[in-house]
Design a protein around this motif. Sequence first.
Motif, PDB file in Angstrom:
ATOM      1  N   LEU A 223     -18.069  32.518 -27.834  1.00 47.11           N
ATOM      2  CA  LEU A 223     -18.715  31.454 -27.064  1.00 47.11           C
ATOM      3  C   LEU A 223     -17.678  30.567 -26.388  1.00 47.11           C
ATOM      4  O   LEU A 223     -17.803  30.240 -25.198  1.00 47.11           O
ATOM      5  N   HIS A 224     -16.644  30.172 -27.146  1.00 43.05           N
ATOM      6  CA  HIS A 224     -15.622  29.286 -26.589  1.00 43.05           C
ATOM      7  C   HIS A 224     -14.894  29.957 -25.425  1.00 43.05           C
ATOM      8  O   HIS A 224     -14.603  29.310 -24.406  1.00 43.05           O
ATOM      9  N   LEU A 225     -14.606  31.254 -25.563  1.00 44.57           N
ATOM     10  CA  LEU A 225     -13.946  31.974 -24.468  1.00 44.57           C
ATOM     11  C   LEU A 225     -14.812  31.954 -23.206  1.00 44.57           C
ATOM     12  O   LEU A 225     -14.313  31.741 -22.094  1.00 44.57           O
ATOM     13  N   CYS A 226     -16.109  32.179 -23.385  1.00 48.54           N
ATOM     14  CA  CYS A 226     -17.005  32.206 -22.229  1.00 48.54           C
ATOM     15  C   CYS A 226     -17.205  30.806 -21.643  1.00 48.54           C
ATOM     16  O   CYS A 226     -17.326  30.652 -20.411  1.00 48.54           O
ATOM     17  N   GLN A 227     -17.253  29.795 -22.512  1.00 49.66           N
ATOM     18  CA  GLN A 227     -17.378  28.425 -22.003  1.00 49.66           C
ATOM     19  C   GLN A 227     -16.177  28.063 -21.131  1.00 49.66           C
ATOM     20  O   GLN A 227     -16.325  27.444 -20.069  1.00 49.66           O
ATOM     21  N   GLU A 228     -14.988  28.470 -21.572  1.00 44.85           N
ATOM     22  CA  GLU A 228     -13.776  28.185 -20.799  1.00 44.85           C
ATOM     23  C   GLU A 228     -13.842  28.869 -19.428  1.00 44.85           C
ATOM     24  O   GLU A 228     -13.317  28.350 -18.437  1.00 44.85           O
ATOM     25  N   ALA A 229     -14.513  30.023 -19.370  1.00 43.90           N
ATOM     26  CA  ALA A 229     -14.637  30.759 -18.109  1.00 43.90           C
ATOM     27  C   ALA A 229     -15.872  30.344 -17.312  1.00 43.90           C
ATOM     28  O   ALA A 229     -16.140  30.906 -16.237  1.00 43.90           O
ATOM     29  N   GLY A 230     -16.627  29.389 -17.836  1.00 46.33           N
ATOM     30  CA  GLY A 230     -17.810  28.912 -17.133  1.00 46.33           C
ATOM     31  C   GLY A 230     -19.004  29.829 -17.220  1.00 46.33           C
ATOM     32  O   GLY A 230     -19.904  29.769 -16.367  1.00 46.33           O
ATOM     33  N   LEU A 231     -19.037  30.677 -18.219  1.00 50.04           N
ATOM     34  CA  LEU A 231     -20.155  31.616 -18.381  1.00 50.04           C
ATOM     35  C   LEU A 231     -21.095  31.146 -19.494  1.00 50.04           C
ATOM     36  O   LEU A 231     -20.652  30.754 -20.573  1.00 50.04           O
ATOM     37  N   PRO A 232     -22.416  31.209 -19.265  1.00 52.87           N
ATOM     38  CA  PRO A 232     -23.398  30.676 -20.220  1.00 52.87           C
ATOM     39  C   PRO A 232     -23.748  31.684 -21.322  1.00 52.87           C
ATOM     40  O   PRO A 232     -24.904  32.121 -21.431  1.00 52.87           O
TER      41      PRO A 232
ATOM     42  N   ARG B 137     -19.925  40.547 -19.530  1.00 50.09           N
ATOM     43  CA  ARG B 137     -19.795  41.338 -18.295  1.00 50.09           C
ATOM     44  C   ARG B 137     -21.016  41.152 -17.395  1.00 50.09           C
ATOM     45  O   ARG B 137     -20.905  40.993 -16.185  1.00 50.09           O
ATOM     46  N   GLU B 138     -22.219  41.185 -18.022  1.00 47.57           N
ATOM     47  CA  GLU B 138     -23.451  41.030 -17.242  1.00 47.57           C
ATOM     48  C   GLU B 138     -23.509  39.677 -16.545  1.00 47.57           C
ATOM     49  O   GLU B 138     -24.113  39.532 -15.470  1.00 47.57           O
ATOM     50  N   ALA B 139     -22.890  38.665 -17.162  1.00 46.42           N
ATOM     51  CA  ALA B 139     -22.905  37.316 -16.592  1.00 46.42           C
ATOM     52  C   ALA B 139     -21.853  37.137 -15.499  1.00 46.42           C
ATOM     53  O   ALA B 139     -21.705  36.036 -14.958  1.00 46.42           O
ATOM     54  N   GLY B 140     -21.113  38.204 -15.212  1.00 40.98           N
ATOM     55  CA  GLY B 140     -20.102  38.123 -14.162  1.00 40.98           C
ATOM     56  C   GLY B 140     -18.690  37.928 -14.665  1.00 40.98           C
ATOM     57  O   GLY B 140     -17.777  37.670 -13.874  1.00 40.98           O
TER      58      GLY B 140
END
Length: 359
Positions: free
Chosen positions: A310-319, A288-291
């Motif tokens: 991690l994989h979910l966030c990578q797919e969304a472009g979040l680090p 959430r903090e990463a947008g």
Amino acid sequence: MSGGLRHGWTTGACATAATTAAYTALLTGSFPDPVEIVLPRGQRPAFALATEAILPGERAARAGVVKDAGDDPDVTHGALVSATVRHGEPGTGVTFRAGPGVGTVTKPGLPLEVGEPAINPVPRQMMREHVELVAAQHGGGGDVIVEISIDDGEKLALRTWNPRLGILGGLSVLGTTGIVVPYSCSAWIDSIRRGIDVARAAGHRHVAACTGSTSESVAARLYGLPDDALLDMGDFAGAVLKYLRRHPIDRLTVAGGIGKLSKLADGHLDLHSGRSQVSMEALAELAREAGGTAELAGRVLLANTALGALHLCQEAGLPLGDLVAGRAKTAAEGVLRGAPVQVDVIVIDRAGTLVGRAP
């Protein structure tokens, strides 16, 4: 007993028992079996002898004890620890030698001088005290040469820190209390401390504490670090940080998988799965903090593992990996409490791919 688990005996206790039996036989011609010794805290265990021999051609006696580590998964459990005792020159006291399977110190930084057999200070003191007792009981002079050997010790040592610490040719004779407490992890933590000591003595200004072999190979490749600057931290992040707080080195890289470093990011210092858990709530908050959207945060919250998050966030472009590394860096610096150690963190996935870094 600890949690119903059976305690065992250190290599130092076994070596002391074997030395006591062998010196008694050297003076009297007969071996005490079982042989009783006194441990540093006053316990009086008795050890059955597995081997015994008078060696008239060498003016020596040899006794052996099979190490019982209790319910601890000790690499030396079941190993035969033997002592060969010979008369020394009058006035020389007790001299120690490394027999087959016992290592020799080749690097500074350990509590023993370079060239000495890897028999630690407390086991040496235990053996000296028991030589004195036997000498007093049987009219000996107490001037002896004690050679300790451990069957298959050179091969077993490859499964320990010894090669990296510069202890070559075999195992170390260890133990401060004489007793192995199951799963106390004290030997591993002690090896971490000795690894830091050796790195400092070698003049290294940068060490990497790694949770496993994959993260270790990544850190070595990224920074060109030699073997004796790599610390096999395992789950014991707290042990590394607390020792560096007292004995700082200029730079520390903490390297590990996303799961273990998520725990460090959350303030856990013991990263073992049985003693700390990944907080999916904390990872969802980072997303959430990463947008990330509320929907993504919800999916992260329901993910089975940190790697899945991690994989979910990578797919969304979040680090997410960078965010975990940043939180872990802050947590590590908190434990260091202002010690002059510059910290950086690298996060990897199971394939060894770098997925996060701070700074």
